[in-house]
Design a protein around this motif. Structure first.
Motif, PDB file in Angstrom:
ATOM      1  N   ALA A   1       0.836  -1.209   0.000  1.00  0.00           N
ATOM      2  CA  ALA A   1       0.000   0.000   0.000  1.00  0.00           C
ATOM      3  C   ALA A   1       0.871   1.259   0.000  1.00  0.00           C
ATOM      4  CB  ALA A   1      -0.938   0.005   1.196  1.00  0.00           C
ATOM      5  N   THR A   2       1.969   1.224   0.735  1.00  0.00           N
ATOM      6  CA  THR A   2       2.888   2.370   0.781  1.00  0.00           C
ATOM      7  C   THR A   2       3.590   2.544  -0.568  1.00  0.00           C
ATOM      8  OG1 THR A   2       3.234   1.952   3.134  1.00  0.00           O
ATOM      9  CG2 THR A   2       4.806   3.417   2.051  1.00  0.00           C
ATOM     10  N   VAL A   3       4.031   1.428  -1.153  1.00  0.00           N
ATOM     11  CA  VAL A   3       4.674   1.483  -2.470  1.00  0.00           C
ATOM     12  C   VAL A   3       3.715   2.060  -3.502  1.00  0.00           C
ATOM     13  CG1 VAL A   3       5.650   0.080  -4.334  1.00  0.00           C
ATOM     14  CG2 VAL A   3       6.281  -0.392  -1.968  1.00  0.00           C
ATOM     15  N   LYS A   4       2.457   1.635  -3.422  1.00  0.00           N
ATOM     16  CA  LYS A   4       1.440   2.128  -4.365  1.00  0.00           C
ATOM     17  C   LYS A   4       1.272   3.645  -4.235  1.00  0.00           C
ATOM     18  CE  LYS A   4      -3.245   1.264  -5.938  1.00  0.00           C
ATOM     19  NZ  LYS A   4      -4.430   0.437  -5.808  1.00  0.00           N
ATOM     20  N   LYS A   5       1.259   4.159  -3.016  1.00  0.00           N
ATOM     21  CA  LYS A   5       1.126   5.605  -2.798  1.00  0.00           C
ATOM     22  C   LYS A   5       2.306   6.362  -3.407  1.00  0.00           C
ATOM     23  CE  LYS A   5      -1.608   5.329   1.408  1.00  0.00           C
ATOM     24  NZ  LYS A   5      -1.612   5.515   2.865  1.00  0.00           N
ATOM     25  N   ILE A   6       3.518   5.820  -3.249  1.00  0.00           N
ATOM     26  CA  ILE A   6       4.698   6.468  -3.827  1.00  0.00           C
ATOM     27  C   ILE A   6       4.590   6.481  -5.349  1.00  0.00           C
ATOM     28  CG2 ILE A   6       7.191   6.214  -4.218  1.00  0.00           C
ATOM     29  CD1 ILE A   6       7.385   5.278  -1.288  1.00  0.00           C
ATOM     30  N   ASN A   7       4.275   5.327  -5.934  1.00  0.00           N
ATOM     31  CA  ASN A   7       4.180   5.238  -7.397  1.00  0.00           C
ATOM     32  C   ASN A   7       3.089   6.147  -7.951  1.00  0.00           C
ATOM     33  OD1 ASN A   7       6.293   3.427  -7.654  1.00  0.00           O
ATOM     34  ND2 ASN A   7       4.974   1.634  -7.597  1.00  0.00           N
ATOM     35  N   GLU A   8       1.934   6.165  -7.301  1.00  0.00           N
ATOM     36  CA  GLU A   8       0.814   6.977  -7.790  1.00  0.00           C
ATOM     37  C   GLU A   8       1.094   8.473  -7.652  1.00  0.00           C
ATOM     38  OE1 GLU A   8      -2.575   5.440  -5.668  1.00  0.00           O
ATOM     39  OE2 GLU A   8      -2.868   3.836  -7.139  1.00  0.00           O
ATOM     40  N   GLY A   9       1.884   8.874  -6.680  1.00  0.00           N
ATOM     41  CA  GLY A   9       2.163  10.290  -6.478  1.00  0.00           C
ATOM     42  C   GLY A   9       3.453  10.765  -7.110  1.00  0.00           C
ATOM     43  N   TYR A  10       4.186   9.850  -7.751  1.00  0.00           N
ATOM     44  CA  TYR A  10       5.512  10.185  -8.269  1.00  0.00           C
ATOM     45  C   TYR A  10       5.481  11.350  -9.266  1.00  0.00           C
ATOM     46  CZ  TYR A  10      10.252   9.785  -9.930  1.00  0.00           C
ATOM     47  OH  TYR A  10      11.553  10.066 -10.256  1.00  0.00           O
ATOM     48  N   SER A  11       4.647  11.241 -10.276  1.00  0.00           N
ATOM     49  CA  SER A  11       4.615  12.273 -11.327  1.00  0.00           C
ATOM     50  C   SER A  11       4.238  13.644 -10.782  1.00  0.00           C
ATOM     51  CB  SER A  11       3.664  11.851 -12.448  1.00  0.00           C
ATOM     52  OG  SER A  11       4.180  10.711 -13.092  1.00  0.00           O
ATOM     53  N   THR A  12       3.271  13.678  -9.879  1.00  0.00           N
ATOM     54  CA  THR A  12       2.848  14.949  -9.283  1.00  0.00           C
ATOM     55  C   THR A  12       3.959  15.540  -8.421  1.00  0.00           C
ATOM     56  OG1 THR A  12       0.553  14.216  -9.264  1.00  0.00           O
ATOM     57  CG2 THR A  12       1.112  16.052  -7.812  1.00  0.00           C
ATOM     58  N   ALA A  13       4.614  14.685  -7.633  1.00  0.00           N
ATOM     59  CA  ALA A  13       5.663  15.163  -6.720  1.00  0.00           C
ATOM     60  C   ALA A  13       6.918  15.617  -7.441  1.00  0.00           C
ATOM     61  CB  ALA A  13       6.008  14.067  -5.713  1.00  0.00           C
ATOM     62  N   THR A  14       7.235  14.982  -8.573  1.00  0.00           N
ATOM     63  CA  THR A  14       8.499  15.269  -9.246  1.00  0.00           C
ATOM     64  C   THR A  14       8.350  16.082 -10.529  1.00  0.00           C
ATOM     65  OG1 THR A  14       8.454  13.252 -10.583  1.00  0.00           O
ATOM     66  CG2 THR A  14       9.481  13.104  -8.393  1.00  0.00           C
TER      67      THR A  14
END
Length: 138
Positions: free
Chosen positions: A50-63
């Motif tokens: 679940a944590t990995v999924k949150k990182i992957n899903e937010g990657y483009s927005t964050a970076t």
């Protein structure tokens, strides 16, 4: 390895897609709930899919970038598979990627990932090496 084949195939298909979104979705279905992802170069360990999924899903927005993945190969035996490829983080530079994937009970249980930027070979080694095309994202 028979019970791990489906998880390995999902992982391969996700990498082949080149899309971080498809990779995240496939990882979500192929990984165990207590999945662990480690990035030794930055000293980070991520626990739980679940944590990995949150990182992957937010990657483009964050970076502000959307990485493109390119699978070179997956090799190994049994529960251990080595994944090799490249990632373009949006600047056209292919970053080499190696992941050591550990499977258990038909699920991806852990992956340790390494990322390496390309570099120019030093001239002093020219007499000792055979030149090859550097890895790239195509």
């Amino acid at each position: 390895m028979g019970d791990n084949r489906a998880a390995i195939d999902k992982f391969r298909k996700a990498m082949d897609s080149g899309s971080i979104e498809e990779f995240s979705a496939a990882l979500d279905s192929a990984a165990s709930d207590d999945f662990v992802e480690e990035w030794p170069q930055s000293g980070e360990r991520i626990r739980g899919k679940a944590t990995v999924k949150k990182i992957n899903e937010g990657y483009s927005t964050a970076t502000g970038t959307t990485p493109k993945l390119k699978l070179r190969r997956i090799v190994g035996e049994g529960d251990i598979q080595v994944v090799e490829g490249t990632i373009d983080y949006g600047d056209g530079t292919p970053v080499n990627y190696v992941g050591i994937a550990e499977f258990k009970d038909g699920k991806l249980n852990k992956i340790t990932e390494y990322f390496a930027s390309p570099f120019q070979a030093p001239a002093w080694r020219a007499d000792f090496v055979e030149r090859m095309e550097p890895a790239g994202v195509r």
